[in-house]
Design a protein around this motif. Sequence first.
Motif, PDB file in Angstrom:
ATOM      1  N   HIS A 128       3.126 -10.082  -2.478  1.00  0.00           N
ATOM      2  CA  HIS A 128       2.577  -8.807  -2.026  1.00  0.00           C
ATOM      3  C   HIS A 128       1.337  -9.094  -1.186  1.00  0.00           C
ATOM      4  CE1 HIS A 128       5.088  -6.271  -4.666  1.00  0.00           C
ATOM      5  NE2 HIS A 128       4.921  -7.226  -5.569  1.00  0.00           N
ATOM      6  N   ASP A 129       1.320  -8.637   0.051  1.00  0.00           N
ATOM      7  CA  ASP A 129       0.153  -8.820   0.916  1.00  0.00           C
ATOM      8  C   ASP A 129      -0.782  -7.629   0.719  1.00  0.00           C
ATOM      9  OD1 ASP A 129      -1.741  -9.308   2.821  1.00  0.00           O
ATOM     10  OD2 ASP A 129      -0.404  -9.069   4.543  1.00  0.00           O
ATOM     11  N   THR A 130      -1.715  -7.768  -0.214  1.00  0.00           N
ATOM     12  CA  THR A 130      -2.619  -6.659  -0.506  1.00  0.00           C
ATOM     13  C   THR A 130      -3.794  -6.599   0.469  1.00  0.00           C
ATOM     14  OG1 THR A 130      -3.910  -7.961  -2.107  1.00  0.00           O
ATOM     15  CG2 THR A 130      -2.025  -6.725  -2.954  1.00  0.00           C
ATOM     16  N   GLY A 131      -3.833  -7.513   1.443  1.00  0.00           N
ATOM     17  CA  GLY A 131      -4.828  -7.413   2.503  1.00  0.00           C
ATOM     18  C   GLY A 131      -4.421  -6.431   3.578  1.00  0.00           C
ATOM     19  N   ASP A 132      -3.220  -5.891   3.449  1.00  0.00           N
ATOM     20  CA  ASP A 132      -2.676  -4.895   4.362  1.00  0.00           C
ATOM     21  C   ASP A 132      -2.553  -3.573   3.603  1.00  0.00           C
ATOM     22  OD1 ASP A 132      -0.864  -4.087   6.783  1.00  0.00           O
ATOM     23  OD2 ASP A 132       0.355  -3.695   5.006  1.00  0.00           O
ATOM     24  N   LYS A 133      -2.924  -2.464   4.224  1.00  0.00           N
ATOM     25  CA  LYS A 133      -2.936  -1.177   3.502  1.00  0.00           C
ATOM     26  C   LYS A 133      -1.565  -0.823   2.939  1.00  0.00           C
ATOM     27  CE  LYS A 133      -6.791   0.802   6.098  1.00  0.00           C
ATOM     28  NZ  LYS A 133      -7.196   1.815   7.111  1.00  0.00           N
ATOM     29  N   LEU A 134      -0.533  -0.971   3.747  1.00  0.00           N
ATOM     30  CA  LEU A 134       0.804  -0.639   3.261  1.00  0.00           C
ATOM     31  C   LEU A 134       1.227  -1.595   2.151  1.00  0.00           C
ATOM     32  CD1 LEU A 134       3.287   1.145   3.509  1.00  0.00           C
ATOM     33  CD2 LEU A 134       4.136  -0.367   5.321  1.00  0.00           C
ATOM     34  N   GLY A 135       0.931  -2.885   2.322  1.00  0.00           N
ATOM     35  CA  GLY A 135       1.246  -3.853   1.278  1.00  0.00           C
ATOM     36  C   GLY A 135       0.508  -3.557  -0.011  1.00  0.00           C
ATOM     37  N   PHE A 136      -0.741  -3.130   0.106  1.00  0.00           N
ATOM     38  CA  PHE A 136      -1.538  -2.778  -1.066  1.00  0.00           C
ATOM     39  C   PHE A 136      -0.918  -1.599  -1.806  1.00  0.00           C
ATOM     40  CE2 PHE A 136      -4.960  -0.399  -3.126  1.00  0.00           C
ATOM     41  CZ  PHE A 136      -5.607  -1.402  -3.842  1.00  0.00           C
ATOM     42  N   LEU A 137      -0.483  -0.581  -1.068  1.00  0.00           N
ATOM     43  CA  LEU A 137       0.135   0.590  -1.693  1.00  0.00           C
ATOM     44  C   LEU A 137       1.457   0.218  -2.372  1.00  0.00           C
ATOM     45  CD1 LEU A 137      -0.530   3.237   1.095  1.00  0.00           C
ATOM     46  CD2 LEU A 137      -1.618   3.130  -1.148  1.00  0.00           C
ATOM     47  N   LYS A 138       2.252  -0.601  -1.705  1.00  0.00           N
ATOM     48  CA  LYS A 138       3.529  -1.024  -2.297  1.00  0.00           C
ATOM     49  C   LYS A 138       3.295  -1.810  -3.588  1.00  0.00           C
ATOM     50  CE  LYS A 138       6.207  -1.367   2.011  1.00  0.00           C
ATOM     51  NZ  LYS A 138       6.878  -2.307   2.956  1.00  0.00           N
ATOM     52  N   ALA A 139       2.320  -2.708  -3.559  1.00  0.00           N
ATOM     53  CA  ALA A 139       2.025  -3.506  -4.746  1.00  0.00           C
ATOM     54  C   ALA A 139       1.542  -2.620  -5.892  1.00  0.00           C
ATOM     55  CB  ALA A 139       0.967  -4.562  -4.412  1.00  0.00           C
ATOM     56  N   THR A 140       0.715  -1.643  -5.580  1.00  0.00           N
ATOM     57  CA  THR A 140       0.212  -0.727  -6.616  1.00  0.00           C
ATOM     58  C   THR A 140       1.360  -0.013  -7.308  1.00  0.00           C
ATOM     59  OG1 THR A 140      -1.867  -0.402  -5.414  1.00  0.00           O
ATOM     60  CG2 THR A 140      -1.276   1.249  -7.059  1.00  0.00           C
ATOM     61  N   VAL A 141       2.313   0.482  -6.517  1.00  0.00           N
ATOM     62  CA  VAL A 141       3.465   1.189  -7.093  1.00  0.00           C
ATOM     63  C   VAL A 141       4.302   0.244  -7.952  1.00  0.00           C
ATOM     64  CG1 VAL A 141       5.632   2.362  -6.547  1.00  0.00           C
ATOM     65  CG2 VAL A 141       3.548   2.937  -5.280  1.00  0.00           C
ATOM     66  N   GLU A 142       4.610  -0.933  -7.439  1.00  0.00           N
ATOM     67  CA  GLU A 142       5.480  -1.849  -8.173  1.00  0.00           C
ATOM     68  C   GLU A 142       4.832  -2.347  -9.463  1.00  0.00           C
ATOM     69  OE1 GLU A 142       7.770  -4.783  -6.261  1.00  0.00           O
ATOM     70  OE2 GLU A 142       7.974  -3.680  -4.376  1.00  0.00           O
ATOM     71  N   PHE A 143       3.534  -2.652  -9.414  1.00  0.00           N
ATOM     72  CA  PHE A 143       2.860  -3.124 -10.626  1.00  0.00           C
ATOM     73  C   PHE A 143       2.702  -1.990 -11.637  1.00  0.00           C
ATOM     74  CE2 PHE A 143       2.157  -6.847  -8.211  1.00  0.00           C
ATOM     75  CZ  PHE A 143       1.782  -7.852  -9.089  1.00  0.00           C
ATOM     76  N   ALA A 144       2.470  -0.784 -11.164  1.00  0.00           N
ATOM     77  CA  ALA A 144       2.361   0.358 -12.078  1.00  0.00           C
ATOM     78  C   ALA A 144       3.693   0.621 -12.776  1.00  0.00           C
ATOM     79  CB  ALA A 144       1.902   1.600 -11.321  1.00  0.00           C
ATOM     80  N   LEU A 145       4.799   0.500 -12.044  1.00  0.00           N
ATOM     81  CA  LEU A 145       6.119   0.742 -12.634  1.00  0.00           C
ATOM     82  C   LEU A 145       6.455  -0.292 -13.710  1.00  0.00           C
ATOM     83  CD1 LEU A 145       8.163   1.722  -9.453  1.00  0.00           C
ATOM     84  CD2 LEU A 145       7.571   3.214 -11.377  1.00  0.00           C
ATOM     85  N   LYS A 146       5.869  -1.483 -13.621  1.00  0.00           N
ATOM     86  CA  LYS A 146       6.142  -2.523 -14.616  1.00  0.00           C
ATOM     87  C   LYS A 146       5.295  -2.383 -15.870  1.00  0.00           C
ATOM     88  CE  LYS A 146       7.818  -6.201 -11.594  1.00  0.00           C
ATOM     89  NZ  LYS A 146       7.728  -7.628 -11.283  1.00  0.00           N
TER      90      LYS A 146
END
Length: 293
Positions: free
Chosen positions: A258-276
């Motif tokens: 997950h590239d959390t240095g990118d806004k879209l990547g950060f949002l995607k990572a937040t969703v995926e980690f929250a779902l887990k």
Amino acid sequence: MKKRVRKAVFPAAGLGTRFLPATKAQPKEMLPLVDKPIIQYGVEEAMAAGCDQIIMITGRGKTAIEDHFDVSYELEKMLEERNKTELLTVVRQISDMIHVAYVRQKEAMGLGHAVLMARELVGDEPFAVLLADDIMDAQVPCLKQMIDVFEETQSSVLATQVVEGPAISAYGVLDSKPADGRFGGRLYEVSNLVEKPKPQDAPSNLAIIGRYVLTPGIFETLARTPLGTGGELQLTDGLKLLLAKEKIYGYVVEGKRHDTGDKLGFLKATVEFALKRPDLGEEFRSWLKQLQL
């Protein structure tokens, strides 16, 4: 005697301009992914890989990182008095986690310069470099996979992933050939590295991502590497010089980046980690299904 990787370096002196204004007064490494700062994921990965010493390369405005990994007496006392034992345990686990040392990088002069700043603390040992922006979600920690490769090869190892199409131009790219059949065909012997090539000029589809296991020889090569674009010292340029003296391997890591240095990547990572998360996932998933997307 085979050398062991015990030290992990975290370059964390960047300004985080892609997340302004959120990063105007706080480090981008402290942005929370669900309820944990980005950089803590990397520190936990390094610990799980067997590293027992963390070296943070910081700069101005980064004291929040030091505070996060330090003891917070007032907070702990308050939680203890209010009998919030679960939160108290979480807070103490952070400060008890590992030994952390800090080096101040007065000017942000590139990744190679940040790595070179760790020279005195690393000494004559192999070491890991982790870029906190890259969060790796893997069954076997990404760095542990790479250290396993290092322990067998005793050579520098670069984490890579396959990137197809125009996106390859955003990465350093390996010019390499498959090594022997060890490690499930994921190991490549590097002959050259090309920084951000045009898609038609890329020597392969193997892109370097934010994990490195390096021999101490990199310090000598970085010290004599000329500054590159923008007056910065590039790690890729230092690695090219190191290739003249030592073997370097690329390893296609298992897991999701997950590239959390990118806004879209950060949002995607937040969703995926929250779902887990067992305490959030089910309710969060139900809420997402209700959205009119």
